[in-house]
Design a protein around this motif. Structure first.
Motif, PDB file in Angstrom:
ATOM      1  N   LEU A 297       0.824  -1.204   0.000  1.00  0.00           N
ATOM      2  CA  LEU A 297       0.000   0.000   0.000  1.00  0.00           C
ATOM      3  C   LEU A 297       0.861   1.258   0.000  1.00  0.00           C
ATOM      4  O   LEU A 297       0.625   2.195  -0.780  1.00  0.00           O
ATOM      5  CB  LEU A 297      -0.929  -0.006   1.202  1.00  0.00           C
ATOM      6  CG  LEU A 297      -1.787   1.246   1.419  1.00  0.00           C
ATOM      7  CD1 LEU A 297      -2.723   1.470   0.236  1.00  0.00           C
ATOM      8  CD2 LEU A 297      -2.554   1.160   2.720  1.00  0.00           C
ATOM      9  N   LEU A 298       1.873   1.289   0.860  1.00  0.00           N
ATOM     10  CA  LEU A 298       2.755   2.462   0.924  1.00  0.00           C
ATOM     11  C   LEU A 298       3.546   2.626  -0.368  1.00  0.00           C
ATOM     12  O   LEU A 298       3.720   3.748  -0.872  1.00  0.00           O
ATOM     13  CB  LEU A 298       3.691   2.336   2.123  1.00  0.00           C
ATOM     14  CG  LEU A 298       3.018   2.354   3.500  1.00  0.00           C
ATOM     15  CD1 LEU A 298       4.050   2.131   4.601  1.00  0.00           C
ATOM     16  CD2 LEU A 298       2.286   3.663   3.727  1.00  0.00           C
ATOM     17  N   ASP A 299       4.024   1.504  -0.935  1.00  0.00           N
ATOM     18  CA  ASP A 299       4.764   1.592  -2.205  1.00  0.00           C
ATOM     19  C   ASP A 299       3.870   2.102  -3.323  1.00  0.00           C
ATOM     20  O   ASP A 299       4.301   2.902  -4.173  1.00  0.00           O
ATOM     21  CB  ASP A 299       5.328   0.221  -2.572  1.00  0.00           C
ATOM     22  CG  ASP A 299       6.457  -0.207  -1.657  1.00  0.00           C
ATOM     23  OD1 ASP A 299       7.047   0.675  -0.994  1.00  0.00           O
ATOM     24  OD2 ASP A 299       6.746  -1.421  -1.589  1.00  0.00           O
ATOM     25  N   LEU A 346      -1.318   0.150 -11.214  1.00  0.00           N
ATOM     26  CA  LEU A 346      -0.183  -0.604 -10.672  1.00  0.00           C
ATOM     27  C   LEU A 346      -0.210  -0.612  -9.147  1.00  0.00           C
ATOM     28  O   LEU A 346       0.170  -1.609  -8.520  1.00  0.00           O
ATOM     29  CB  LEU A 346       1.124  -0.008 -11.186  1.00  0.00           C
ATOM     30  CG  LEU A 346       1.408  -0.188 -12.684  1.00  0.00           C
ATOM     31  CD1 LEU A 346       2.719   0.494 -13.060  1.00  0.00           C
ATOM     32  CD2 LEU A 346       1.490  -1.669 -13.038  1.00  0.00           C
ATOM     33  N   ALA A 347      -0.640   0.494  -8.546  1.00  0.00           N
ATOM     34  CA  ALA A 347      -0.713   0.532  -7.090  1.00  0.00           C
ATOM     35  C   ALA A 347      -1.741  -0.474  -6.576  1.00  0.00           C
ATOM     36  O   ALA A 347      -1.477  -1.208  -5.602  1.00  0.00           O
ATOM     37  CB  ALA A 347      -1.066   1.946  -6.627  1.00  0.00           C
ATOM     38  N   PHE A 348      -2.922  -0.531  -7.214  1.00  0.00           N
ATOM     39  CA  PHE A 348      -3.926  -1.524  -6.803  1.00  0.00           C
ATOM     40  C   PHE A 348      -3.431  -2.944  -7.054  1.00  0.00           C
ATOM     41  O   PHE A 348      -3.676  -3.858  -6.256  1.00  0.00           O
ATOM     42  CB  PHE A 348      -5.228  -1.279  -7.571  1.00  0.00           C
ATOM     43  CG  PHE A 348      -6.135  -0.290  -6.900  1.00  0.00           C
ATOM     44  CD1 PHE A 348      -6.820  -0.624  -5.741  1.00  0.00           C
ATOM     45  CD2 PHE A 348      -6.286   0.993  -7.412  1.00  0.00           C
ATOM     46  CE1 PHE A 348      -7.654   0.294  -5.118  1.00  0.00           C
ATOM     47  CE2 PHE A 348      -7.109   1.910  -6.787  1.00  0.00           C
ATOM     48  CZ  PHE A 348      -7.794   1.573  -5.632  1.00  0.00           C
ATOM     49  N   GLU A 349      -2.723  -3.138  -8.155  1.00  0.00           N
ATOM     50  CA  GLU A 349      -2.195  -4.460  -8.452  1.00  0.00           C
ATOM     51  C   GLU A 349      -1.169  -4.890  -7.413  1.00  0.00           C
ATOM     52  O   GLU A 349      -1.155  -6.044  -6.958  1.00  0.00           O
ATOM     53  CB  GLU A 349      -1.580  -4.447  -9.852  1.00  0.00           C
ATOM     54  CG  GLU A 349      -1.056  -5.786 -10.323  1.00  0.00           C
ATOM     55  CD  GLU A 349      -0.435  -5.695 -11.695  1.00  0.00           C
ATOM     56  OE1 GLU A 349       0.531  -6.430 -11.952  1.00  0.00           O
ATOM     57  OE2 GLU A 349      -0.913  -4.874 -12.506  1.00  0.00           O
ATOM     58  N   LYS A 350      -0.303  -3.945  -7.028  1.00  0.00           N
ATOM     59  CA  LYS A 350       0.674  -4.255  -5.990  1.00  0.00           C
ATOM     60  C   LYS A 350      -0.008  -4.576  -4.661  1.00  0.00           C
ATOM     61  O   LYS A 350       0.486  -5.384  -3.878  1.00  0.00           O
ATOM     62  CB  LYS A 350       1.641  -3.081  -5.816  1.00  0.00           C
ATOM     63  CG  LYS A 350       2.573  -2.852  -6.986  1.00  0.00           C
ATOM     64  CD  LYS A 350       3.465  -1.653  -6.742  1.00  0.00           C
ATOM     65  CE  LYS A 350       4.367  -1.388  -7.935  1.00  0.00           C
ATOM     66  NZ  LYS A 350       5.325  -2.492  -8.160  1.00  0.00           N
ATOM     67  N   LEU A 351      -1.134  -3.927  -4.402  1.00  0.00           N
ATOM     68  CA  LEU A 351      -1.844  -4.171  -3.149  1.00  0.00           C
ATOM     69  C   LEU A 351      -2.567  -5.520  -3.166  1.00  0.00           C
ATOM     70  O   LEU A 351      -2.628  -6.211  -2.146  1.00  0.00           O
ATOM     71  CB  LEU A 351      -2.833  -3.040  -2.893  1.00  0.00           C
ATOM     72  CG  LEU A 351      -3.692  -3.143  -1.623  1.00  0.00           C
ATOM     73  CD1 LEU A 351      -2.806  -3.173  -0.383  1.00  0.00           C
ATOM     74  CD2 LEU A 351      -4.681  -1.995  -1.546  1.00  0.00           C
ATOM     75  N   LEU A 352      -3.124  -5.904  -4.312  1.00  0.00           N
ATOM     76  CA  LEU A 352      -3.878  -7.150  -4.374  1.00  0.00           C
ATOM     77  C   LEU A 352      -2.977  -8.383  -4.335  1.00  0.00           C
ATOM     78  O   LEU A 352      -3.407  -9.434  -3.869  1.00  0.00           O
ATOM     79  CB  LEU A 352      -4.724  -7.172  -5.654  1.00  0.00           C
ATOM     80  CG  LEU A 352      -5.938  -6.244  -5.672  1.00  0.00           C
ATOM     81  CD1 LEU A 352      -6.635  -6.313  -7.020  1.00  0.00           C
ATOM     82  CD2 LEU A 352      -6.911  -6.607  -4.564  1.00  0.00           C
ATOM     83  N   GLU A 353      -1.748  -8.256  -4.847  1.00  0.00           N
ATOM     84  CA  GLU A 353      -0.870  -9.423  -4.886  1.00  0.00           C
ATOM     85  C   GLU A 353      -0.530  -9.938  -3.484  1.00  0.00           C
ATOM     86  O   GLU A 353      -0.714 -11.125  -3.198  1.00  0.00           O
ATOM     87  CB  GLU A 353       0.393  -9.097  -5.678  1.00  0.00           C
ATOM     88  CG  GLU A 353       0.153  -9.022  -7.176  1.00  0.00           C
ATOM     89  CD  GLU A 353       1.441  -8.811  -7.938  1.00  0.00           C
ATOM     90  OE1 GLU A 353       2.517  -8.851  -7.295  1.00  0.00           O
ATOM     91  OE2 GLU A 353       1.379  -8.596  -9.151  1.00  0.00           O
TER      92      GLU A 353
END
Length: 779
Positions: A297-299, A346-353
């Motif tokens: 989330l922070l990234d 990309l932020a949502f994708e990073k969060l869902l992974e």
């Protein structure tokens, strides 16, 4: 033994005794270094034998191998000169042939057999022999270990490339597969329940271990960040305010504004996120099971903040006068929305992974990556389509064809990969494209600040530039050359740094060519292993090398050489020689990608020499002659030359022939060997000064003094005629029917000689008629 020999022996023994501890200490240090290297290599070899090594494991092994290679290289560099020096000392101490013959003669002579024959250097020779053998053994061991560690590094790089290829090109479910979405729908309720249970457990654990003071402290920091958001945003907008009615500034203020805008917009959110993350750690708020999702989330928020800052700084969508790039308002707005939109995806994708990993749902992770990649590609396609039709449907494209082709290629590649089931590859393309865009945008702003700053601040007309010229006594042209060199070096550094950062972010650690080469089956021809990838990489290396050479030539001819005092011929020679060197280097690099080592190149050179001997003598002769022309500069570009019956200007000196433009605008192609070995008249070899000889016949009843005054006056009336040497009127001879005069004068540019001759002839004829002088007819 004589007293001198005894003293020499005593000094040698004393030196050996004093040097023995140092030698022993050096030997011990070398042995310790070799043993440490052997131990580390053995540990790395053991680690490489493990199964299922991750990329992080391989990176740790590589990090352990690199210092060993550095230490061994330093050890080899230290031992090699020491061994060479020991070999020289050993050669000096070894008895020469003359001494050995003397010793044999003494053994054959009975009268000298009883005489003691001792060599005072024998103890030193024995010690040096021992030292030489020890150094030689240590050097061979170090070189063998260095070869072993280099082989380990190659194996680690190959393993990382193979792992990267397996992960990136692993096939999963297609984004269009109903089975994938049915599985996601089936698993989603259970995943949501598991995630809610994790969050509930986190709150329960937090309520038991979090004290009142810790909770109040974290809440105070959170409220402070929220309260400061509005004032900081107001201050940022005030700082970044621009006068839209003001005229468009120069490029340097726009570059500074882009850099300042990017830094100001990114600073506040990045600092706030950093403070928030620090507060979570200090007050022990985070949970180990949820740490991955929190970090993601922070990234993601950091990525959105950085992208938004760079997009506003580079595109300046609200003020075209301060825009650094040459785009319309509409194109800037479209690109801004695209860039920020993809960042949000990309932020949502990073969060869902990590969330999917937390609940052990592989289908959710695959679906999230596939959907995110497809949405990003569709956003790019929509932006490209709208930019292609131009503003208000007028058909004027806001984007160049090359950039549009690259964008549509990314769209097709991403959509095709998601439909084919290569979701990891599609997500990789989107993610790396975004990161490459960030790097390119940042370096573009930095390059603009450096280039325009050097031009604006250090130019001779600027205050700082005048101060530098006064302080170090520089000429204006020299300062301009320094500015151009600084700009060129800075741009080269930025390009290399950007390429290294992008390649590092692509996880192509050491040899990208080997990564592609392993994807294809190569075939051997003689000692070479050829494959599709090796041919592509060799061709790409050749194209890049030639393009870089052409870029360097254009920079020399357009930026640097015009600011020097070199003439056009010298500038052309430098540019041509740089082109030859660059093409040769590009060929060597391309050949290295194909596996052409020095021995194979020697074979190729031998084959070429045979070819030259059988039929390429003329080409080789002309090429070498061209190099001679460029080096000796007997004939330069722009010179006016006479070759045989042809006269013209040298326009270009090529590898085989020289192009000469004749006076009737024809192009004469002359082999370089002809110009080197033949007779060529160069009117401009030493300077451009030319001499005019104008003969004229005058009747015997004319006044010779008046005729001389007319000739001198006609010459002086021409502005191109030099005053020094002064024009000269000569009475050459008394003919049968006339007096023969000659006017001799010099012009500053031989090219204008014919025109000046014609103007003087008209003027002389007019003056003679006014003076009553006549030109007789032949009898």
């Amino acid at each position: 033994m004589s007293r001198l020999s005894a003293l020499r022996l005593a000094f040698a023994l004393a030196a050996l005794l004093l040097a023995a501890p140092a030698f022993a200490a050096g030997a011990d240090t070398t042995q310790q270094a070799l043993e440490a290297a052997r131990s580390t290599i053995a540990d790395i070899e053991t680690g490489l034998k493990a199964d299922d090594l991750s990329d992080a494991d391989l990176a740790r092994l590589r990090a352990a191998a690199d210092p060993v290679a550095t230490d061994l290289q330093a050890l080899v560099a230290d031992l090699a000169p020491r061994l060479e020096a020991s070999s020289k000392r050993l050669a000096e101490l070894t008895p020469k042939a003359k001494d050995a013959a003397t010793k044999d003669a003494s053994t054959q002579n009975p009268s000298t057999q009883n005489a003691p024959a001792k060599d005072s250097a024998s103890p030193e020779l024995a010690a040096e022999t021992q030292r030489h053998d020890a150094l030689d053994a240590d050097l061979r061991s170090a070189r063998a270990l260095l070869l072993q560690i280099d082989d380990i590094g190659t194996r680690i790089s190959a393993a990382r490339r193979n792992l990267f290829a397996r992960r990136t090109f692993a096939q999963s479910a297609s984004v269009a597969s109903p089975l994938l979405w049915l599985a996601v729908a089936r698993e989603a309720p259970d995943d949501a329940h598991a995630l809610a249970q994790r969050v509930t457990d986190w709150f329960d654990a937090l309520s038991t271990r979090l004290s009142l003071s810790q909770g109040l402290g974290f809440l105070a920091i959170l409220l402070a960040l929220i309260a400061l958001a509005a004032p900081l945003n107001w201050m940022t907008q005030r700082v970044l305010a621009r006068d839209a009615s003001a005229p468009a500034p120069d490029r340097f203020p726009r570059a500074l504004a882009a850099a300042w805008t990017s830094a100001a917009l990114a600073a506040a959110p990045l600092v706030a996120l950093g403070v928030f993350a620090y507060a979570l750690d200090v007050f022990d708020i985070s949970d180990p099971h949820l740490q991955g999702g929190l970090d993601a989330l922070l990234d993601g928020l950091r990525l959105i903040a950085i992208v938004n800052a760079l997009a506003h700084g580079l595109l300046s969508p609200r003020d075209a006068n301060w825009r650094l790039v040459n785009l319309s308002d509409r194109a800037s707005a479209l690109l801004l929305r695209l860039w920020v939109g993809v960042a949000i995806i990309l932020a949502f994708e990073k969060l869902l992974e990590p969330t999917a990993d937390l609940v052990a749902s592989l289908d959710v992770a695959v679906a999230a990556r596939a959907l995110g990649s497809a949405l990003a590609a569709l956003m790019l396609a929509r932006t490209l389509r709208r930019m292609a039709i131009g503003a208000e449907g007028k058909g004027r494209a806001d984007w160049g064809p090359a950039r549009a082709a690259l964008g549509w290629t990314l769209v097709a590649l991403t959509i095709g990969a998601t439909l084919a089931g290569y979701v990891a590859f599609a997500a990789y393309v989107v993610d790396q494209t975004m990161e490459a865009a960030l790097v390119i945008a940042t370096l573009y702003i930095v390059d603009a600040v450096i280039q325009e700053g050097a031009e604006a601040l250090v130019r001779p007309g600027a205050a700082f530039g005048r101060g530098v010229m006064t302080a170090v006594a520089l000429r204006r042209g020299a300062l301009e050359q320094i500015v151009v060199l600084v700009q060129g070096f800075a741009r080269l550094t930025i390009v290399v740094a950007g390429a290294m950062v992008i390649l590092a972010r692509w996880n192509l650690s050491q040899d990208f060519a080997s990564t592609l080469r392993n994807a294809y089956f190569g075939f051997r021809i003689g000692g070479l292993t050829l494959s599709v990838s090796s041919l592509l990489i060799a061709g790409a290396a050749l194209v890049v090398g030639v393009a870089a050479t052409r870029a360097l030539q254009n920079w020399l001819s357009s930026r640097y050489l015009p600011r020097t005092r070199l003439d056009a011929g010298a500038s052309n020679s430098i540019r041509t020689i740089v082109g030859y060197v660059g093409v040769i280097v590009a060929l060597l690099i391309g050949g290295a990608q194909l596996g052409l080592d020095s021995q194979k190149l020697a074979i190729v050179a031998g084959a070429l020499s045979v070819g030259i001997g059988f039929g390429l003598q003329s080409i080789a002769n002309n090429f070498v002659s061209g190099l001679i022309l460029l080096w000796e500069r007997g004939i330069r570009v722009g010179d006016w030359v006479v070759v045989g019956s042809e006269t013209g200007f040298v326009r270009r000196i090529n590898a085989r022939a020289t192009e000469i433009e004749t006076l009737d605008r024809g192009m004469l192609i002359v082999p370089n060997a002809t110009l080197v070995s033949g007779a060529v008249k160069n009117w401009m070899h030493s300077d451009r000064t030319g001499r005019i000889i104008l003969p004229i016949n005058v009747a015997y009843d004319s006044d010779a003094e008046t005729m001389r005054e007319i000739l001198i006056a006609a010459a002086k009336a021409q502005d191109s005629v030099l005053a020094i040497p002064a024009p000269l009127a000569l009475l050459k001879e008394f003919g049968d029917w006339s007096m023969r005069f000659e006017l001799v004068c010099f012009v500053d540019d031989v090219v204008t000689a014919e025109r000046v001759r014609s103007e003087m002839s008209f003027d002389i004829l007019r003056r003679m008629r006014e003076a009553g002088l006549r030109i007789p007819y032949p009898k």
